[in-house]
Motif scaffolding. Structure first.
Motif, short mmCIF file in Angstrom:
data_model
loop_
_atom_site.label_atom_id
_atom_site.label_comp_id
_atom_site.label_asym_id
_atom_site.label_seq_id
_atom_site.Cartn_x
_atom_site.Cartn_y
_atom_site.Cartn_z
N GLY A 78 12.84 75.50 -34.55
CA GLY A 78 12.15 75.89 -33.33
C GLY A 78 11.15 76.98 -33.65
O GLY A 78 10.90 77.29 -34.82
N ALA A 79 10.59 77.55 -32.59
CA ALA A 79 9.58 78.57 -32.81
C ALA A 79 9.86 79.79 -31.94
O ALA A 79 10.53 79.70 -30.92
N ARG A 80 9.34 80.90 -32.38
CA ARG A 80 9.36 82.10 -31.53
C ARG A 80 8.40 81.88 -30.38
O ARG A 80 7.48 81.08 -30.47
N ARG A 81 8.58 82.62 -29.33
CA ARG A 81 7.61 82.60 -28.24
C ARG A 81 6.82 83.90 -28.28
O ARG A 81 7.32 84.93 -28.72
N ILE B 258 17.45 85.03 -32.74
CA ILE B 258 17.85 84.02 -33.74
C ILE B 258 17.06 84.20 -35.03
O ILE B 258 17.62 84.18 -36.13
N PHE B 259 15.77 84.41 -34.90
CA PHE B 259 14.96 84.64 -36.10
C PHE B 259 15.43 85.91 -36.81
O PHE B 259 15.51 85.94 -38.05
N ASP B 260 15.75 86.94 -36.03
CA ASP B 260 16.24 88.18 -36.63
C ASP B 260 17.57 87.93 -37.35
O ASP B 260 17.78 88.41 -38.47
N ARG C 137 22.68 82.52 -45.34
CA ARG C 137 23.56 81.50 -44.78
C ARG C 137 22.89 80.77 -43.62
O ARG C 137 23.53 80.06 -42.88
N CYS C 138 21.60 81.02 -43.45
CA CYS C 138 20.91 80.43 -42.31
C CYS C 138 19.75 79.57 -42.80
O CYS C 138 18.96 79.99 -43.64
N GLY C 139 19.68 78.37 -42.29
CA GLY C 139 18.56 77.48 -42.60
C GLY C 139 17.61 77.44 -41.43
O GLY C 139 18.02 77.22 -40.29
N LEU C 140 16.34 77.69 -41.71
CA LEU C 140 15.39 77.83 -40.61
C LEU C 140 14.23 76.87 -40.81
O LEU C 140 13.69 76.75 -41.92
N LEU C 141 13.89 76.19 -39.75
CA LEU C 141 12.70 75.36 -39.79
C LEU C 141 11.78 75.91 -38.70
O LEU C 141 12.07 75.76 -37.51
N VAL D 192 26.70 90.79 -29.27
CA VAL D 192 27.38 89.75 -30.04
C VAL D 192 26.44 89.26 -31.13
O VAL D 192 25.27 88.98 -30.88
N GLY D 193 26.97 89.19 -32.34
CA GLY D 193 26.16 88.68 -33.44
C GLY D 193 26.39 87.18 -33.62
O GLY D 193 27.52 86.71 -33.54
N ILE D 194 25.33 86.45 -33.85
CA ILE D 194 25.45 85.01 -33.99
C ILE D 194 26.24 84.67 -35.27
O ILE D 194 27.19 83.90 -35.24
N GLU D 195 25.82 85.28 -36.36
CA GLU D 195 26.47 84.94 -37.63
C GLU D 195 27.95 85.35 -37.63
O GLU D 195 28.81 84.59 -38.06
N GLU D 196 28.22 86.55 -37.08
CA GLU D 196 29.61 87.01 -37.07
C GLU D 196 30.48 86.07 -36.26
O GLU D 196 31.60 85.74 -36.64
N THR D 197 29.94 85.62 -35.12
CA THR D 197 30.72 84.72 -34.26
C THR D 197 31.03 83.42 -34.99
O THR D 197 32.17 82.94 -34.97
N LEU D 198 30.03 82.87 -35.65
CA LEU D 198 30.23 81.57 -36.27
C LEU D 198 31.08 81.67 -37.54
O LEU D 198 31.82 80.75 -37.88
#
Ligand SMILES: *[C@@H]1O[C@H](CO)[C@@H](O)[C@H](O)[C@H]1NC(C)=O
Ligand SMILES: *[C@@H]1O[C@H](CO)[C@@H](O)[C@H](O)[C@H]1NC(C)=O
Ligand SMILES: *[C@@H]1O[C@H](CO)[C@@H](O)[C@H](O)[C@H]1NC(C)=O
Ligand SMILES: *[C@@H]1O[C@H](CO)[C@@H](O)[C@H](O)[C@H]1NC(C)=O
Ligand SMILES: *[C@@H]1O[C@H](CO)[C@@H](O)[C@H](O)[C@H]1NC(C)=O
Length: 496
Positions: free
Chosen positions: A297-300, A311-313, A322-326, A411-417
């Motif tokens: 996705g893209a930033r706005r 998410i980008f951060d 550990r994150c794959g970004l397109l 809440v952190g995304i990575e920590e949660t997952l």
């Protein structure tokens, strides 16, 4: 087999050579009118197409658009659909200006788009069954699937439901925003007035009619307000309120709905159950996935969609990558890249964009990637009330992280997952992989080999069930023209 007093599973596809053709020719002209140069148009194609319903009822070859269709050997196996139906014609989309409306290009192959080439890049895709499908193509795909539907009848009084082959999303595409209300609403409203004057409409006031509108509900609910706003009021018209409409996203906060969300078409359009099984098997054996989570996705601009920035951060801050970004700032690149990314991540983030639902979440399912939602309104459970339920489901298959908590940094995304154990991830992934059949749309050009219900079949089952209940006089949550609903309020619509 249960015998009931209404005609069983039969379906009347609206026959509309004369006036509907005219409607579309008018539309075609109006594209020109409003745009000068004319972006694309609907051209009635093969107006002669008279198909033999014998061949269809017997499950034979796909109907040929030929006036001399022989019903040679096929026996009339189903009396309810033994008569031939005619003039269920379809359209070709003519690309007039491929630059701005290159999406028209994607309407090839009965709506599923050009075949994808597995020989390049990652080699992730199997040699067959994958197409570069436009996310708005469902109107076309659905229509073409309908042409192959087993039980079509030319007798409206024998039909359980009436399919209306009108493409509201395609219609509005070129004048979605920045045009006055008569431009945005004119075509669809003319169409609805015409439709409701047809003989099929009268018996139930159109309540047995259904159609597909392949955009979100909101696009068709723009009423009042600013003259130059976006969208039209197609879904708010008295005629459409009587119909059942399939959209990509519905308003989950109201009970009385007449539009129902169905999955976006993704890239996989199998022609056999074994093709699906092979893909599922491949996802199962693929081994450990290098990325914990992925996002395409893209930033706005200017922080207008803070969740995306978070998410980008999170991706940038992810220590062991550990994150794959397109980054889709200029388009997401190739489909192969996207599928390869999702197939190498355990979790795929699905933050809302302009709307709650994204095609990406269906892409994730197809890649066996556990979807992570940030709003309840984005979950399949809330939206896809026909496609989500699975009596055999043993585990949860998605993650819901609170949007506001993420935005607030609580809440952190990575920590949660990262808290999910490997076993949990494997179990969730298995559920996702098992969902794949329900979230694909079969190749609409061929007869499918094997026994498998896809997104279309599930939607059709639900629609016919709904129509039967309507014909039985049951309350399906339908609300009449008068806003102040006078109907009983305990409607438990659609078995949700
Ligand atoms: C359409 O039907 C007419 C008369 O039946 C026939 O002459 C003509 O060739 C047909 N056109 C096509 C494209 O099949
Ligand atoms: C796939 O790629 C090969 C080699 O680049 C090319 O020859 C072929 O035409 C492509 N097929 C499709 C369907 O694009
Ligand atoms: C709406 O716009 C069209 C073309 O842009 C114009 O011809 C028409 O007069 C406008 N209608 C109204 C009510 O302003
Ligand atoms: C909608 O259906 C109701 C009940 O059948 C009917 O009374 C009403 O006229 C219909 N509305 C339209 C616009 O046809
Ligand atoms: C974003 O901010 C810049 C500079 O402040 C401004 O020029 C631009 O128009 C803004 N864009 C949007 C979409 O608000």
């Amino acid at each position: 087999m249960e015998v009931t007093h209404y005609p069983k599973y039969t379906l009347y596809a609206l026959l509309i050579l004369g006036s509907w053709l005219l409607t579309f020719v008018l539309h075609f002209r109006s594209f020109h009118l409003y745009f000068g140069s004319g972006a694309f148009g609907f051209l009635p194609f093969s107006v002669n197409s008279t198909f033999s319903a014998h061949a269809i009822a017997a499950g034979g070859d796909p109907p040929q658009p030929s006036s001399s269709s022989s019903s040679s050997s096929s026996s009339s196996s189903s009396s309810s659909s033994s008569s031939s139906y005619s003039s269920l014609f379809f359209f070709v989309f003519v690309v007039r200006r491929a630059d701005r409306y290159s999406r028209c290009f994607h309407m090839t192959n009965a709506g599923i788009g050009p075949e994808l080439n597995s020989s390049d890049e990652s080699g992730i895709l199997p040699a067959t069954g994958w197409y570069n499908t436009n996310q708005y193509a469902l109107e076309v795909i659905f229509h073409n699937r309908m042409r192959l539907y087993e039980c079509l009848t030319s007798d409206p009084s024998a039909a359980t439901a009436v399919y209306v082959p009108f493409y509201p999303a395609m219609e509005i595409h070129s004048h979605m925003c920045g045009f006055n209300s008569s431009v945005r609403n004119g075509g669809p409203l003319d169409f609805l007035r015409w439709l409701s004057s047809q003989p099929t409409w009268a018996p139930l006031g159109g309540r047995d009619h259904f159609l597909v509108a392949s955009k979100t509900s909101w696009v068709f609910r723009a009423v009042g307000g600013h003259e130059l706003r976006c969208g039209n009021s197609f879904l708010e018209q008295p005629e459409s309120r009587n119909m059942t409409v399939l959209t990509y996203e519905t308003n989950i906060w109201v009970d009385n709905r007449w539009d129902f969300a169905v999955p976006y078409p993704s890239y996989f359009h199998p022609s056999s159950a074994s093709e699906v099984a092979a893909w599922q098997a491949r996802l199962r054996v693929a081994g450990p996935r290098p990325w914990l989570f992925a996002f395409a996705g893209a930033r706005r601009a200017n922080g207008t969609l803070v969740i995306r920035d978070r998410i980008f951060d999170a991706c940038d801050a992810s220590p062991a990558r550990r994150c794959g970004l397109l980054n889709c700032r200029r388009g997401c690149g190739s489909t192969q890249k996207l599928v390869a990314l999702f197939a190498s991540a355990s979790f795929c983030l699905q933050p809302p964009g302009d709307s709650f639902m994204r095609r990406s979440s269906v892409d994730a399912v197809l890649a066996g990637c556990i979807p992570v939602f940030f709003r309840e309104a984005s979950t399949f459970e809330k939206q896809y009330i026909w496609h989500d339920p699975d009596p055999d489901r043993r585990h949860p298959y998605y993650v819901l992280i609170d949007h506001d908590d993420v935005v607030a940094g609580k809440v952190g995304i990575e920590e949660t997952l990262a808290k999910y154990s490997d076993d949990e991830v494997v179990a969730m992934r298995e559920e996702v992989i098992r969902m794949i059949p329900r979230f694909v749309y079969k190749d609409p050009r061929v007869k499918f080999h094997g026994d498998m219900k896809d997104g279309f079949d599930i939607a059709m089952d639900a629609i016919l069930e709904r129509m039967r209940r309507i014909k039985n006089g049951e309350d399906v949550g339908w609300k009449g023209d008068d806003e102040e609903g006078s109907l009983p309020s305990n409607s438990n619509d659609d078995g949700s």
